[in-house]
Design a protein around this motif. Sequence first.
Motif, PDB file in Angstrom:
ATOM      1  N   THR A 218       0.929  -1.128   0.058  1.00  0.00           N
ATOM      2  CA  THR A 218       0.020   0.070  -0.034  1.00  0.00           C
ATOM      3  C   THR A 218       0.849   1.247  -0.046  1.00  0.00           C
ATOM      4  O   THR A 218       0.636   2.129  -0.779  1.00  0.00           O
ATOM      5  N   MET A 219       1.975   1.172   0.746  1.00  0.00           N
ATOM      6  CA  MET A 219       2.811   2.245   0.801  1.00  0.00           C
ATOM      7  C   MET A 219       3.580   2.580  -0.322  1.00  0.00           C
ATOM      8  O   MET A 219       3.661   3.845  -0.852  1.00  0.00           O
ATOM      9  N   ARG A 220       4.019   1.506  -1.073  1.00  0.00           N
ATOM     10  CA  ARG A 220       4.674   1.713  -2.268  1.00  0.00           C
ATOM     11  C   ARG A 220       3.628   2.125  -3.323  1.00  0.00           C
ATOM     12  O   ARG A 220       4.069   3.017  -4.297  1.00  0.00           O
ATOM     13  N   ILE A 221       2.632   1.787  -3.353  1.00  0.00           N
ATOM     14  CA  ILE A 221       1.461   2.252  -4.461  1.00  0.00           C
ATOM     15  C   ILE A 221       1.399   3.747  -4.193  1.00  0.00           C
ATOM     16  O   ILE A 221       1.198   4.618  -5.264  1.00  0.00           O
ATOM     17  N   VAL A 222       1.032   4.174  -2.921  1.00  0.00           N
ATOM     18  CA  VAL A 222       0.725   5.563  -2.704  1.00  0.00           C
ATOM     19  C   VAL A 222       2.205   6.354  -3.265  1.00  0.00           C
ATOM     20  O   VAL A 222       1.994   7.555  -3.688  1.00  0.00           O
ATOM     21  N   ASP A 223       3.047   5.589  -2.776  1.00  0.00           N
ATOM     22  CA  ASP A 223       4.810   6.406  -3.194  1.00  0.00           C
ATOM     23  C   ASP A 223       4.768   6.724  -4.391  1.00  0.00           C
ATOM     24  O   ASP A 223       5.189   7.578  -5.130  1.00  0.00           O
ATOM     25  N   PHE A 224       4.492   5.340  -5.230  1.00  0.00           N
ATOM     26  CA  PHE A 224       4.526   5.547  -6.666  1.00  0.00           C
ATOM     27  C   PHE A 224       3.447   6.454  -7.207  1.00  0.00           C
ATOM     28  O   PHE A 224       4.006   7.235  -8.325  1.00  0.00           O
ATOM     29  N   TYR A 364       2.344  11.673   1.122  1.00  0.00           N
ATOM     30  CA  TYR A 364       2.076  11.710  -0.261  1.00  0.00           C
ATOM     31  C   TYR A 364       0.608  12.701  -0.485  1.00  0.00           C
ATOM     32  O   TYR A 364       0.454  12.950  -1.676  1.00  0.00           O
ATOM     33  N   MET A 365      -0.087  12.624   0.439  1.00  0.00           N
ATOM     34  CA  MET A 365      -1.429  13.403   0.343  1.00  0.00           C
ATOM     35  C   MET A 365      -0.878  14.714   0.306  1.00  0.00           C
ATOM     36  O   MET A 365      -1.495  15.742  -0.684  1.00  0.00           O
ATOM     37  N   ILE A 366       0.139  15.334   0.887  1.00  0.00           N
ATOM     38  CA  ILE A 366       0.566  16.403   0.942  1.00  0.00           C
ATOM     39  C   ILE A 366       1.339  16.954  -0.658  1.00  0.00           C
ATOM     40  O   ILE A 366       0.668  18.000  -1.240  1.00  0.00           O
ATOM     41  N   ILE A 367       1.974  15.980  -1.100  1.00  0.00           N
ATOM     42  CA  ILE A 367       2.569  16.013  -2.377  1.00  0.00           C
ATOM     43  C   ILE A 367       1.332  16.154  -3.352  1.00  0.00           C
ATOM     44  O   ILE A 367       1.344  17.359  -4.325  1.00  0.00           O
ATOM     45  N   ILE A 368       0.388  15.256  -3.460  1.00  0.00           N
ATOM     46  CA  ILE A 368      -0.714  15.186  -4.543  1.00  0.00           C
ATOM     47  C   ILE A 368      -1.609  16.479  -4.342  1.00  0.00           C
ATOM     48  O   ILE A 368      -1.606  16.998  -5.499  1.00  0.00           O
ATOM     49  N   VAL A 369      -2.036  16.665  -3.039  1.00  0.00           N
ATOM     50  CA  VAL A 369      -2.787  18.047  -3.083  1.00  0.00           C
ATOM     51  C   VAL A 369      -1.905  19.339  -3.420  1.00  0.00           C
ATOM     52  O   VAL A 369      -2.454  20.189  -4.112  1.00  0.00           O
ATOM     53  N   GLY A 370      -0.592  19.337  -2.882  1.00  0.00           N
ATOM     54  CA  GLY A 370       0.321  20.479  -3.259  1.00  0.00           C
ATOM     55  C   GLY A 370       0.302  20.895  -4.749  1.00  0.00           C
ATOM     56  O   GLY A 370       0.285  21.875  -5.368  1.00  0.00           O
TER      57      GLY A 370
END
Length: 490
Positions: A218-224, A364-370
């Motif tokens: 799960t972490m890898r997918i979110v990271d990817f 990753y939520m911060i990255i995506i939203v940002g």
Amino acid sequence: MTSDIGTTAMRGLLWSAAQNWGGRLITFAMFAILARLLTPADYGVASAALVVVAFVTMVSEFGFGDAIIQRRDLKPEDVDLPFVVSVATSFLLSGVIVAFAGAFEVWLKAPGLTPILIGLGALAPIMTLSVFQEINYKRVFAFRTLAFRVLIANVVGGVAAVAAAGLGAGVWSLVLQSYVTALVGLIWLWWSPMWRPQWRFTVESLRPLGRFALPVITMRIVDFVSSRVVELIIIRQFGIAAFGVYSVGARLYQILLILLQSVLNDVSLPVLSTVADDRERLGRIYLQSVNFSTFLATPIFVLFAALSPEICDVLFGAKWAGVDAISLPLLLVGAVQCVQHLNGPYMTARGRPGKTLVLGLIKYMIIIVGLLAVSFDRIDHLVAYYAVLQLAVTPLSFAVAAHELGLSYLKVARILFVGGIGCAIAFFGVVVARPFVSPILPHGILSGIALGLVYSACLLAFYVMFARRQLGEIIRFVTTRIGKGKPNAA
């Protein structure tokens, strides 16, 4: 093994370094040659297709690799069902990618992507077959064999690609390179396997592996996904040729991250899992690892960032103008990540992959939203902003790791702060010296060497004045493990 964990770790570290450094340096040399033979559009299309293949391979593995390495009471037949599930999934997902290749091209606005995706359709199953054999090599610390395998596979694949590009194959030379490298590696691993399928499928053995693997994958997918959002924005907003420039600029960062950070990761989980129940000892080893990375790996990232204009000019030439503006912020982020990524294996060894997952999700939520909230009209500004977003949870990551290992956060922060200040002084030393050096020496190799000496002199002077204890610890550890082979005092 547990009585001599330091020597075992150091030997594994050296062979993992040979695996990563030998193979990856050759790959990077071939990459630099190919960059001069191919166009940004060629690299953009191939990179976009390989991103899809990498995602399929990662999902197909399901995180079983870390779970198998971490489990100490594993029997050979316990690997059978995860192996079959992963290989079958890789074939299924590859078929989906081939079937919808045209839709991917339209959605990504990437002309020429369809035939490349179809051509790479069989690559993911090949890579998945290799992963499971490689896992079992790592379980028995057979890093020497893995080192030779990576080295030979990359040499053969690189030579094939350069020859094809020289004959005018264009983007297909990169496809050929991917297949040749993967096939040579696959044959090497299975010619003398460390594990053979027993074809005994027991759900009971799958359950504990699955429970451990779920947060990992799960972490890898979110990271990817989070790391690829910026690539998707670049492709759709700036075009496939601009994505090629980004891919080449990011490659310098990626290769250094693999060389300096994955060496420790390759060895850390198998070794640390053997002492995971001894929290105090694990904490001391963690501090040694942080000290190593901060004072050895981080300065190399910062050096490459400081010299990125000279390095990119020498490696890629005028055709790739602007690559240095992409690589510089990513390399500076890598200087932090090569230390921060140590937190994952230590948390995993303690059986706490869930905490790493939570931290990853926040980041990753911060990255995506940002990325979705702000738009840029220049690719270098977008990449710099993306680099800053990646550091959003860095302090929290170290705090959680320190707490889990029973360490003082201030003790960890002190190591990071001293090493970071030294690198910052050396970096700005290069910035100040460049206007004086560039008019005297030709822009390129000679000026890069001169500025590299400036960087080294500034860093060494700082270390001698303010970090002699940390350097002494590193020197004593290395000389003890390599020269005398004594057990780790930790």
